[in-house]
Motif scaffolding. Structure first.
Motif, mmCIF file in Angstrom:
data_model
loop_
_atom_site.group_PDB
_atom_site.id
_atom_site.type_symbol
_atom_site.label_atom_id
_atom_site.label_comp_id
_atom_site.label_asym_id
_atom_site.label_seq_id
_atom_site.Cartn_x
_atom_site.Cartn_y
_atom_site.Cartn_z
ATOM 1 N N ARG A 15 -58.952 -12.440 -32.451
ATOM 2 C CA ARG A 15 -59.037 -11.115 -31.530
ATOM 3 C C ARG A 15 -59.647 -11.466 -30.217
ATOM 4 N N ASP A 16 -60.865 -11.728 -30.618
ATOM 5 C CA ASP A 16 -62.080 -11.855 -29.516
ATOM 6 C C ASP A 16 -61.649 -13.204 -28.744
ATOM 7 N N GLY A 17 -61.429 -14.318 -29.735
ATOM 8 C CA GLY A 17 -60.910 -15.447 -29.190
ATOM 9 C C GLY A 17 -59.823 -15.620 -28.378
ATOM 10 N N ALA A 18 -58.925 -14.672 -28.761
ATOM 11 C CA ALA A 18 -57.450 -14.739 -28.018
ATOM 12 C C ALA A 18 -57.694 -14.016 -26.698
ATOM 13 N N GLN A 19 -58.924 -13.672 -26.389
ATOM 14 C CA GLN A 19 -59.060 -12.926 -25.248
ATOM 15 C C GLN A 19 -59.735 -14.025 -24.150
ATOM 16 N N SER A 20 -59.519 -15.155 -24.694
ATOM 17 C CA SER A 20 -60.068 -16.235 -23.722
ATOM 18 C C SER A 20 -59.103 -16.191 -22.560
ATOM 19 N N GLU A 21 -59.388 -16.595 -21.262
ATOM 20 C CA GLU A 21 -58.406 -16.899 -20.029
ATOM 21 C C GLU A 21 -57.689 -18.177 -20.467
ATOM 22 N N ASP A 22 -56.495 -18.107 -20.366
ATOM 23 C CA ASP A 22 -55.401 -19.101 -20.540
ATOM 24 C C ASP A 22 -54.916 -19.446 -21.925
ATOM 25 N N VAL A 23 -55.422 -18.661 -22.788
ATOM 26 C CA VAL A 23 -55.236 -18.775 -24.341
ATOM 27 C C VAL A 23 -54.169 -17.782 -24.664
ATOM 28 N N GLN A 24 -53.261 -18.361 -25.272
ATOM 29 C CA GLN A 24 -52.133 -17.194 -25.757
ATOM 30 C C GLN A 24 -51.664 -17.830 -27.062
ATOM 31 N N PHE A 25 -52.275 -17.153 -28.129
ATOM 32 C CA PHE A 25 -51.694 -17.478 -29.726
ATOM 33 C C PHE A 25 -50.408 -16.538 -29.848
ATOM 34 N N SER A 26 -49.391 -17.151 -30.508
ATOM 35 C CA SER A 26 -48.153 -16.714 -30.959
ATOM 36 C C SER A 26 -48.573 -16.031 -32.445
ATOM 37 N N VAL A 27 -47.693 -15.224 -32.869
ATOM 38 C CA VAL A 27 -47.890 -14.903 -34.210
ATOM 39 C C VAL A 27 -47.819 -15.969 -35.220
ATOM 40 N N GLU A 28 -47.211 -16.753 -34.917
ATOM 41 C CA GLU A 28 -47.106 -18.098 -35.952
ATOM 42 C C GLU A 28 -48.505 -18.759 -35.700
ATOM 43 N N ASP A 29 -48.855 -18.931 -34.331
ATOM 44 C CA ASP A 29 -50.135 -19.582 -34.268
ATOM 45 C C ASP A 29 -51.285 -18.944 -35.155
ATOM 46 N N LYS A 30 -51.213 -17.436 -35.108
ATOM 47 C CA LYS A 30 -52.374 -16.932 -35.700
ATOM 48 C C LYS A 30 -52.212 -16.963 -37.061
ATOM 49 N N LEU A 31 -50.905 -16.969 -37.656
ATOM 50 C CA LEU A 31 -50.843 -17.198 -39.209
ATOM 51 C C LEU A 31 -51.351 -18.321 -39.716
ATOM 52 N N ARG A 32 -50.993 -19.535 -38.707
ATOM 53 C CA ARG A 32 -51.477 -20.999 -39.102
ATOM 54 C C ARG A 32 -52.970 -21.185 -39.338
ATOM 55 N N ILE A 33 -53.382 -20.271 -38.133
ATOM 56 C CA ILE A 33 -55.106 -20.465 -38.216
ATOM 57 C C ILE A 33 -55.738 -19.557 -39.226
ATOM 58 N N CYS A 34 -54.969 -18.430 -39.664
ATOM 59 C CA CYS A 34 -55.451 -17.737 -40.925
ATOM 60 C C CYS A 34 -55.653 -18.594 -42.133
ATOM 61 N N ARG A 35 -54.233 -19.212 -42.290
ATOM 62 C CA ARG A 35 -54.234 -20.249 -43.490
ATOM 63 C C ARG A 35 -55.347 -21.614 -43.398
ATOM 64 N N LYS A 36 -55.671 -22.001 -42.314
ATOM 65 C CA LYS A 36 -56.555 -23.030 -42.292
ATOM 66 C C LYS A 36 -58.123 -22.548 -42.413
ATOM 67 N N LEU A 37 -58.541 -21.195 -41.915
ATOM 68 C CA LEU A 37 -59.719 -20.321 -42.108
ATOM 69 C C LEU A 37 -60.032 -20.123 -43.526
ATOM 70 N N ASP A 38 -58.657 -19.730 -44.238
ATOM 71 C CA ASP A 38 -58.890 -19.390 -45.696
ATOM 72 C C ASP A 38 -59.400 -20.767 -46.426
ATOM 73 N N ALA A 39 -58.525 -21.982 -46.112
ATOM 74 C CA ALA A 39 -58.966 -23.009 -46.813
ATOM 75 C C ALA A 39 -60.324 -23.781 -46.372
ATOM 76 N N LEU A 40 -60.846 -23.092 -45.108
ATOM 77 C CA LEU A 40 -62.408 -23.406 -44.833
ATOM 78 C C LEU A 40 -63.254 -22.710 -45.610
#
Length: 538
Positions: A15-40
């Motif tokens: 959410r806040d990170g996706a507000q970075s200039e020039d950063v556009q996470f797709s829905v797929e990106d967000k789901l993949r990052i979620c899984r990595k954060l959960d694993a962390l």
């Protein structure tokens, strides 16, 4: 009283990170990052603001169906109710509940300047907005966090009122009061003093800092030292303007330097380097070599005195062991590391190797050579595992490539009387089962056409390949190839994500031609799918 040794970790990259200039996470990106954060092992993942945009709505809808988080809890973000609306009728509040998650974070005004100027309401009305919204949500979800926006500026201007906003949230049932340095202008001493002065609130205090003065991490740590037990931040410090507190730096400082207990734990810190690069790949950003803890230069040594000392005892010029955060020591004149890092990555993939196996060195040299020519295997787990399995003789030959061709064309669509439709035709030649297959397929573009042709011909022999879908596609222009080949063409790296309904994986291709790079990544995706399915070659 709150256990101040234990610190909850709240990630707001999506959410806040996706507000970075020039950063556009797709829905797929967000789901993949979620899984990595959960694993962390982070405690909370802020998924977005439901109702604010279609992408966040789509994310929460897919998250309900597709995410099976083992530890992390998903949070929705939004604001307090509007002054003119009843809380049960407020569109923002309804949007938050529509996400159907058990955790909601709302922000409200803690600076009297914002209340009177931005909102145009009385100070008492603002307290009602905070209290009403939290009380209403707390009856409907498990946890509600209150982000006190611009808290430190408000506390400096009118400490009594800033405190009253926290009391309103606490009395309404907020599970944590998050103090936000929204403008990023506070100093660690100011943050620490403010937090210490609020300990008597008898509530869980949290911290959310921005990096406009390059003090976001320092301010977050100062807040924890003063009494905060909840830290918000983003991976790689992504965020609006200059970014947020970088969790990649916050976590090892909390755990290794300050002795705080978190759900991540020291045993999971080695995931940080790979996670940092993974997020940069999805954000299409170059990884900064000098990024603390995880950058390739973080434990690199060049000066003669430094090298001599560090090879005798790494503590002489390294504040922690690089392996603790998944990084590696490098000697720039003669690189003497790499094997352990590769072994660690293989262990993540479930590949067990004897560290003395001579094939490791051969594979290590291959990977280094590929990286020299532009390959990057973070976010391309499928490509890396294929190479490792091949080195061990575990991947059979399913088919052999004999060539491809692509034709782009602009033509009139059958259902429209204009010629603005762009299409493509892909032709592939594949040797499979001793038979040469030659097939043509159409697609929306050259990559789609080649993918359709490959799956069309191969699925005749391997039906499970019909399940594979291209989920995401990213291109990175790396550099001119003149230094390697004498020409001036660009080197292109293509990172593609795939799914087959059950699994997701990435593959990578590198070439001086974007279609060739894409084709290589496609072929590896199909081979990896066959390997995962334990299919026998025809």
């Amino acid at each position: 009283m709150t256990d101040l040794k234990r610190v909850d970790i709240y990630d707001t990259t999506l959410r806040d990170g996706a507000q970075s200039e020039d950063v556009q996470f797709s829905v797929e990106d967000k789901l993949r990052i979620c899984r990595k954060l959960d694993a962390l092992g982070v405690d909370y993942i802020e998924g977005g603001w439901p109702g604010a945009n279609p992408k966040d709505d789509a994310f929460f809808a897919r998250a309900r169906k597709e995410l099976n988080l083992s530890h992390s809890r998903l949070s929705a973000f939004g604001s307090t109710r509007r002054a003119a609306a009843r809380v049960e009728e407020d569109v923002v509040v309804r949007g938050l509940l529509s996400a159907e998650v058990g955790v909601i974070t709302i922000f409200g005004k803690s600076w009297d300047l914002h209340v009177t100027q931005a909102l145009g309401i009385s100070l008492a009305q603002n307290l009602e907005l905070i209290h009403d919204t939290i009380r209403y949500l707390k009856k409907r979800v498990d946890r509600v966090f209150y982000d006190a926006e611009h808290f430190f500026d408000g506390f400096a201007a009118n400490p009594d009122y800033a405190r009253q906003t926290l009391e309103a949230a606490r009395d309404a049932g907020a599970d944590a009061l998050i103090l936000c340095d929204t403008n990023g202008g506070s100093l660690p001493s100011q943050v620490g003093a403010a937090v210490a002065g609020l300990r008597d609130l008898n509530a869980v205090l949290g911290i959310h800092t921005h990096n406009d003065s390059e003090l976001a991490v320092a301010n977050a740590l100062a807040a924890v030292e003063a009494g905060c037990a909840h830290v918000q931040g983003t991976l790689n410090g992504l965020g609006e303007r200059c970014g947020n507190a970088n969790l990649i730096s916050v976590l090892p400082n909390l755990i290794l330097k300050m002795g705080r207990e978190t759900s991540v734990g020291e045993e999971r810190l080695p995931k940080l380097s790979a996670l940092s690069r993974f997020v940069n790949e999805l954000a299409n950003r170059p990884t900064q070599k000098n990024q603390p803890f995880v950058g390739s230069s973080a434990f690199a040594h060049k000066g003669g005195i430094h090298v001599s000392a560090v090879l005798k005892d790494s503590r002489t010029y390294e504040h922690i062991r690089p392996e603790q955060v998944g990084n590696k020591q490098r000697v720039l004149v003669s690189d003497q590391s790499g094997r352990s890092n590769l072994l660690y990555k293989f262990s993540e993939l479930g590949i067990e190797l004897d560290p003395k196996d001579p094939r490791i060195q051969t594979l290590l040299e291959e990977v280094k050579s590929l990286e020299l020519h532009g390959y990057q295997f973070d976010g391309a787990e499928g490509s890396l595992e294929l190479r490792a399995r091949r080195a061990l003789g575990q991947v059979p030959t399913y088919f052999e490539r004999r060539g491809f061709r692509v034709i782009d064309e602009r033509r009139i669509r059958e259902d429209e009387d204009d010629d603005r439709f762009m299409g493509a035709e892909g032709t592939v030649k594949i040797l499979i089962g001793g038979v040469m297959e030659h097939i043509v397929a159409e697609g929306a573009g050259p990559v789609d056409a080649l993918h359709n042709a490959l799956t069309l011909v191969l699925s005749r022999h391997y039906p499970s390949l019909g399940e594979i879908e291209l989920a995401d596609y990213k291109v990175r222009i790396l550099m001119g190839s003149g230094s390697m080949s004498g020409g001036a063409d660009a080197i292109v790296r293509v990172l593609i994500e795939w799914n087959d309904g059950e699994r997701r994986w990435g593959t990578v291709g590198v070439s001086d031609h974007i279609i060739a790079a894409s084709y290589d990544a496609m072929v590896e995706a199909l081979e990896y799918k066959l390997f995962l399915d334990k299919v026998r070659p025809v």
